[in-house]
Design an enzyme around this catalytic site. Structure first.
Site: not given
Length: 278
Positions: A9, A128
């Site tokens: 990510k 996240d």
């Protein structure tokens, strides 16, 4: 057996816009993914177990607090033999642990034929984890629970990810923030027709955690500068709370050439070229 890919990510931007009374920080971030990451494999078993393999396994000992096992317990804690093939650096700002947790949820949902946990349970695993479970480019806001799809597709682009081999724990970086009420991104994000247009937009945005991370780990500044100096790099910036930085490239060839040059100049760094995934 089931398998899921845990892609890295990347926070192309990360604006810290406030802090809640419970201490959690409010963010406004443009998040994309890179086609490089870890792999999670699951097999039926009587008990729940985790084995970690791969080039980064030495930096991640198995413990009950591992996000993979926490994700498995959030799914209901049946038996499964889980193998995490670890390629992403640990505590590096590219969501490795969160991506592993999201991949575990997907793999076990298929193995056990169960639905994914509710959104609140996913968020409790980490800020996240929801965006990693989403797995596509979004605008992430709140404490990580607000995910807004982009108006249009991202332009074709490549990323070179570079980590200088230092871990930067997230809490000290947030603690070192000079301000916690910084301005967000524009209310409406533009459509980017090219990597150059995206880079121009990013140049006007920020990662508010970059300065405090550099104060704690000056190697971050060296890494960012090394990426920025490579031919074809449109912009270089730190991702997340560091220490991994990314360089944005319009095409594959200069990205791979940059990665090769950086590996030769910095043999101790973790460096990977990857297609930017929307």
């Amino acid at each position: 057996m089931t398998e899921a890919f845990a892609r890295a990510k990347i926070n192309l931007t990360l604006h810290v816009t406030g802090q809640r009374p419970d201490g959690y920080h409010l963010l406004d971030s443009l998040v994309v993914f890179a086609d490089v990451g870890d792999r999670v494999r699951t097999e039926p078993a009587e008990a729940l177990s985790l084995a970690i393999t791969g080039p980064q396994a030495v930096n991640l000992p198995v413990s009950d607090d591992n996000l993979v096992l926490r994700a498995a317990r959030a799914m209901g804690g049946q038996g499964a033999r889980i193998t995490l093939e670890k390629h992403l650096p640990v505590a590096s700002g590219i969501g490795g642990g969160s991506a592993d947790a999201a991949a575990t949820l997907k793999a076990l949902a298929e193995l056990w034929q169960r639905p994914l946990p509710e959104a609140a349970a996913v968020l409790r695993l980490g800020a996240d984890v929801p965006v990693c479970l989403e797995g596509r480019a979004v605008r992430m806001a709140g404490v990580g629970e607000i995910l807004e799809p982009l108006a249009g597709p991202l332009p074709p682009a490549w990323l070179v990810l570079a980590n200088p081999g230092v871990s930067v724990p997230t809490p000290p970086v947030f603690k070192a923030l000079a301000r916690r009420d910084n301005p967000p991104m524009p209310e409406r994000l533009p459509d980017w027709g090219s990597a150059d247009e995206l880079a121009a937009f990013l140049a006007a945005m920020r990662n508010d955690l970059e300065a405090p991370a550099i104060a704690l780990a000056p190697e971050v500044a060296e890494t960012r500068a090394a990426l920025a100096a490579e031919p074809g790099c449109l912009i270089a910036r730190m991702s997340g709370s560091g220490a991994t930085c990314f360089g944005l490239f319009a095409e594959e060839r200069p990205a791979r050439a940059a990665a090769e040059a950086l590996r030769a100049a910095h043999p101790g760094w973790w460096i990977e070229p990857a297609r930017m995934a929307g």
